[in-house]
Design a protein around this motif. Structure first.
Motif, PDB file in Angstrom:
ATOM      1  N   SER A 160       0.825  -1.041  -0.401  1.00  8.06           N
ATOM      2  CA  SER A 160       0.076  -0.011   0.029  1.00  8.06           C
ATOM      3  C   SER A 160       0.798   1.662   0.272  1.00  8.06           C
ATOM      4  CB  SER A 160      -1.012   0.279   0.928  1.00  8.06           C
ATOM      5  OG  SER A 160      -0.080   0.077   2.630  1.00  8.06           O
ATOM      6  N   GLY A 161       0.671   2.435  -0.238  1.00  7.35           N
ATOM      7  CA  GLY A 161       0.573   3.197  -0.081  1.00  7.35           C
ATOM      8  C   GLY A 161       1.401   3.977   1.474  1.00  7.35           C
ATOM      9  N   ASN A 162       1.192   3.487   1.912  1.00  5.40           N
ATOM     10  CA  ASN A 162       1.721   3.641   3.718  1.00  5.40           C
ATOM     11  C   ASN A 162       2.476   2.830   3.779  1.00  5.40           C
ATOM     12  OD1 ASN A 162      -1.392   5.720   4.623  1.00  5.40           O
ATOM     13  ND2 ASN A 162      -2.211   3.490   5.036  1.00  5.40           N
ATOM     14  N   VAL A 163       2.508   1.963   2.990  1.00  9.23           N
ATOM     15  CA  VAL A 163       4.140   1.238   3.048  1.00  9.23           C
ATOM     16  C   VAL A 163       5.228   1.874   2.865  1.00  9.23           C
ATOM     17  CG1 VAL A 163       5.386  -0.799   2.526  1.00  9.23           C
ATOM     18  CG2 VAL A 163       3.073  -1.043   3.528  1.00  9.23           C
ATOM     19  N   CYS A 164       4.875   2.869   1.656  1.00 14.42           N
ATOM     20  CA  CYS A 164       5.907   3.956   0.487  1.00 14.42           C
ATOM     21  C   CYS A 164       6.341   4.956   1.555  1.00 14.42           C
ATOM     22  CB  CYS A 164       5.361   3.816  -0.174  1.00 14.42           C
ATOM     23  SG  CYS A 164       6.327   2.788  -1.406  1.00 14.42           S
ATOM     24  N   ARG A 165       5.049   5.226   2.075  1.00 15.51           N
ATOM     25  CA  ARG A 165       5.193   6.436   3.061  1.00 15.51           C
ATOM     26  C   ARG A 165       6.435   6.096   4.341  1.00 15.51           C
ATOM     27  NH1 ARG A 165       0.257   8.008   1.211  1.00 15.51           N
ATOM     28  NH2 ARG A 165      -1.001   6.532   2.283  1.00 15.51           N
ATOM     29  N   ARG A 166       6.210   5.334   4.955  1.00 15.47           N
ATOM     30  CA  ARG A 166       6.507   4.329   6.221  1.00 15.47           C
ATOM     31  C   ARG A 166       7.554   4.793   5.833  1.00 15.47           C
ATOM     32  NH1 ARG A 166       1.964   0.788   7.766  1.00 15.47           N
ATOM     33  NH2 ARG A 166       3.325  -0.082   7.045  1.00 15.47           N
ATOM     34  N   ALA A 185       7.028   5.457  -4.709  1.00 16.62           N
ATOM     35  CA  ALA A 185       5.507   5.777  -5.551  1.00 16.62           C
ATOM     36  C   ALA A 185       5.095   4.495  -5.842  1.00 16.62           C
ATOM     37  CB  ALA A 185       5.700   7.267  -6.329  1.00 16.62           C
ATOM     38  N   ILE A 186       3.918   3.771  -5.611  1.00 19.01           N
ATOM     39  CA  ILE A 186       3.842   2.807  -6.238  1.00 19.01           C
ATOM     40  C   ILE A 186       3.163   4.006  -7.904  1.00 19.01           C
ATOM     41  CG2 ILE A 186       2.075   1.296  -6.645  1.00 19.01           C
ATOM     42  CD1 ILE A 186       1.874   1.274  -2.963  1.00 19.01           C
ATOM     43  N   ILE A 187       3.343   2.333  -9.178  1.00 17.92           N
ATOM     44  CA  ILE A 187       3.902   2.905 -10.335  1.00 17.92           C
ATOM     45  C   ILE A 187       2.631   2.060 -10.870  1.00 17.92           C
ATOM     46  CG2 ILE A 187       4.587   2.262 -12.527  1.00 17.92           C
ATOM     47  CD1 ILE A 187       7.523   3.257 -11.241  1.00 17.92           C
ATOM     48  N   ASP A 188       2.390   0.891 -10.349  1.00 22.53           N
ATOM     49  CA  ASP A 188       1.348  -0.277 -10.800  1.00 22.53           C
ATOM     50  C   ASP A 188       1.041  -1.382  -9.500  1.00 22.53           C
ATOM     51  OD1 ASP A 188      -1.028  -1.138 -12.338  1.00 22.53           O
ATOM     52  OD2 ASP A 188       1.158  -2.503 -13.339  1.00 22.53           O
ATOM     53  N   SER A 189       0.137  -1.551  -9.429  1.00 27.57           N
ATOM     54  CA  SER A 189      -0.190  -3.038  -8.761  1.00 27.57           C
ATOM     55  C   SER A 189      -1.111  -3.668  -9.355  1.00 27.57           C
ATOM     56  CB  SER A 189      -0.960  -2.514  -7.600  1.00 27.57           C
ATOM     57  OG  SER A 189      -0.747  -2.449  -6.236  1.00 27.57           O
ATOM     58  N   LYS A 190      -0.712  -5.243  -9.179  1.00 19.00           N
ATOM     59  CA  LYS A 190      -1.711  -6.525  -9.566  1.00 19.00           C
ATOM     60  C   LYS A 190      -2.034  -6.866  -8.092  1.00 19.00           C
ATOM     61  CE  LYS A 190       0.386  -6.333 -14.006  1.00 19.00           C
ATOM     62  NZ  LYS A 190       0.735  -6.816 -15.562  1.00 19.00           N
ATOM     63  N   ARG A 191      -2.868  -8.271  -8.187  1.00 17.55           N
ATOM     64  CA  ARG A 191      -2.627  -9.181  -7.023  1.00 17.55           C
ATOM     65  C   ARG A 191      -1.825  -9.056  -5.864  1.00 17.55           C
ATOM     66  NH1 ARG A 191      -3.820 -14.508  -6.779  1.00 17.55           N
ATOM     67  NH2 ARG A 191      -3.328 -14.672  -8.878  1.00 17.55           N
ATOM     68  N   ASP A 192      -1.009 -10.301  -7.157  1.00 20.26           N
ATOM     69  CA  ASP A 192       0.761 -10.502  -6.574  1.00 20.26           C
ATOM     70  C   ASP A 192       1.835  -9.972  -7.193  1.00 20.26           C
ATOM     71  OD1 ASP A 192       0.842 -10.925  -8.916  1.00 20.26           O
ATOM     72  OD2 ASP A 192       0.894 -13.316  -9.293  1.00 20.26           O
ATOM     73  N   GLU A 193       2.173  -9.151  -7.562  1.00 23.36           N
ATOM     74  CA  GLU A 193       3.113  -7.990  -6.760  1.00 23.36           C
ATOM     75  C   GLU A 193       2.800  -6.662  -7.515  1.00 23.36           C
ATOM     76  OE1 GLU A 193       4.880  -9.428 -10.911  1.00 23.36           O
ATOM     77  OE2 GLU A 193       4.384  -7.815 -12.142  1.00 23.36           O
ATOM     78  N   THR A 194       3.261  -6.067  -6.744  1.00 22.46           N
ATOM     79  CA  THR A 194       4.103  -4.651  -7.113  1.00 22.46           C
ATOM     80  C   THR A 194       4.858  -3.596  -7.938  1.00 22.46           C
ATOM     81  OG1 THR A 194       2.231  -4.790  -5.004  1.00 22.46           O
ATOM     82  CG2 THR A 194       2.751  -2.708  -6.097  1.00 22.46           C
ATOM     83  N   MET A 195       5.005  -3.264  -8.597  1.00 18.90           N
ATOM     84  CA  MET A 195       5.513  -2.175  -9.236  1.00 18.90           C
ATOM     85  C   MET A 195       5.429  -1.047  -8.340  1.00 18.90           C
ATOM     86  SD  MET A 195       6.732  -1.418 -13.319  1.00 18.90           S
ATOM     87  CE  MET A 195       6.443  -2.884 -13.717  1.00 18.90           C
ATOM     88  N   VAL A 196       6.869  -0.316  -8.043  1.00 17.62           N
ATOM     89  CA  VAL A 196       7.878   1.577  -7.225  1.00 17.62           C
ATOM     90  C   VAL A 196       8.850   1.418  -7.799  1.00 17.62           C
ATOM     91  CG1 VAL A 196       5.998  -0.376  -5.115  1.00 17.62           C
ATOM     92  CG2 VAL A 196       8.975   0.007  -5.516  1.00 17.62           C
TER      93      VAL A 196
END
Length: 257
Positions: A160-166, A185-196
């Motif tokens: 989540s964005g909260n994880v990035c902020r922390r 910053a989160i660029i793209d988010s899917k069910r099982d992966e996130t691009m930051v």
């Protein structure tokens, strides 16, 4: 009353065979000859530590120190700086006794005494800077100058964005101390992966992988896209390009040269 010449003026008098200052600036990438003349008359140029506004000034760029807006210009034609796109499964070294692919397999032996400024781990990709300018290399890699590096990381799991902020505000404790990201910053988010997209100035080994691994989101893919002002851009994996004088000057200024 005799005129008291400054050190710079005395050096210019003794250097009648030197190069006109505006020509040196043009060669260093400051624009047309006319634009360089304007830079001189605007009082932005120092030669050997002294302000120089005379258009007829001649200098020896290999013996005299020339600065524009406080930043030293670098004209040694023997110096070369490269931006290289390292693929996965390539070692950030010039030689490997086990015969694995190295940076030398990409740049060859065309450039004398060239070496890499920093590393990427074996499974990571992206921008590596290489040079045969020892002074520039020392400054780029020195922690004092806190050169920021930008990465695109593909993580296992959905954060989540909260994880990035922390990670920016609080950071995370690793074995060798607390580390914070400068930007996340989160660029793209899917069910099982996130691009930051992450930015940090630490040069510690495998630091991005260690940060996200410590909070339970292992890195699947990591690409470094920028070091200081130098961007990876359109360089294809396994290829490189020579930085322009303007790019080298911008990088040098950022690291205090």
């Amino acid at each position: 009353m005799p005129h008291a010449y400054s050190r710079a003026e005395k050096a210019h008098q003794d250097n009648n065979e030197g190069v006109r200052l505006q020509k040196v600036l043009a060669q260093a990438g400051f624009g047309s000859r006319r634009k360089c003349e304007q830079i001189i008359t605007d009082g932005r140029v120092e030669v050997d530590g002294e302000l120089t506004t005379e258009l007829g000034t001649r200098v020896d760029p290999h013996k005299q120190q020339i600065r524009v807006d406080g930043s030293r210009i670098r004209l040694d034609t023997r110096h070369i700086t490269l931006a290289l796109n390292k693929p996965k499964k390539v070692l950030s070294t010039m030689d490997d006794p086990k015969g694995r692919f190295t940076l030398r397999d990409i740049v060859g032996d065309r450039y004398e005494r060239i070496f890499h400024m920093g590393r990427l781990d074996y499974d990571s990709e992206g921008l590596i800077l290489m040079t045969n300018d020892g002074e520039l290399s020392q400054h780029v890699m020195h922690p004092r100058y806190e050169v920021k590096k930008t990465y695109i990381a593909t993580l296992e799991g959905r954060i989540s964005g909260n994880v990035c902020r922390r990670l920016v505000t609080q950071g995370v404790n690793l074995d060798d101390g607390l580390i914070r990201l400068d930007h996340c910053a989160i660029i793209d988010s899917k069910r099982d992966e996130t691009m930051v997209k992450v930015v940090l100035h630490s040069g510690k080994n495998r630091i991005v992988r260690r940060i996200f691994g410590a909070i339970g989101f292992p890195v699947r893919r990591l690409v470094r896209t920028q070091i200081g002002p130098i961007k990876l851009g359109e360089i294809k994996p396994g290829s490189y390009r020579v930085l322009s004088q303007t790019e080298v000057r911008t990088l040098s200024k950022e690291v205090g040269l």
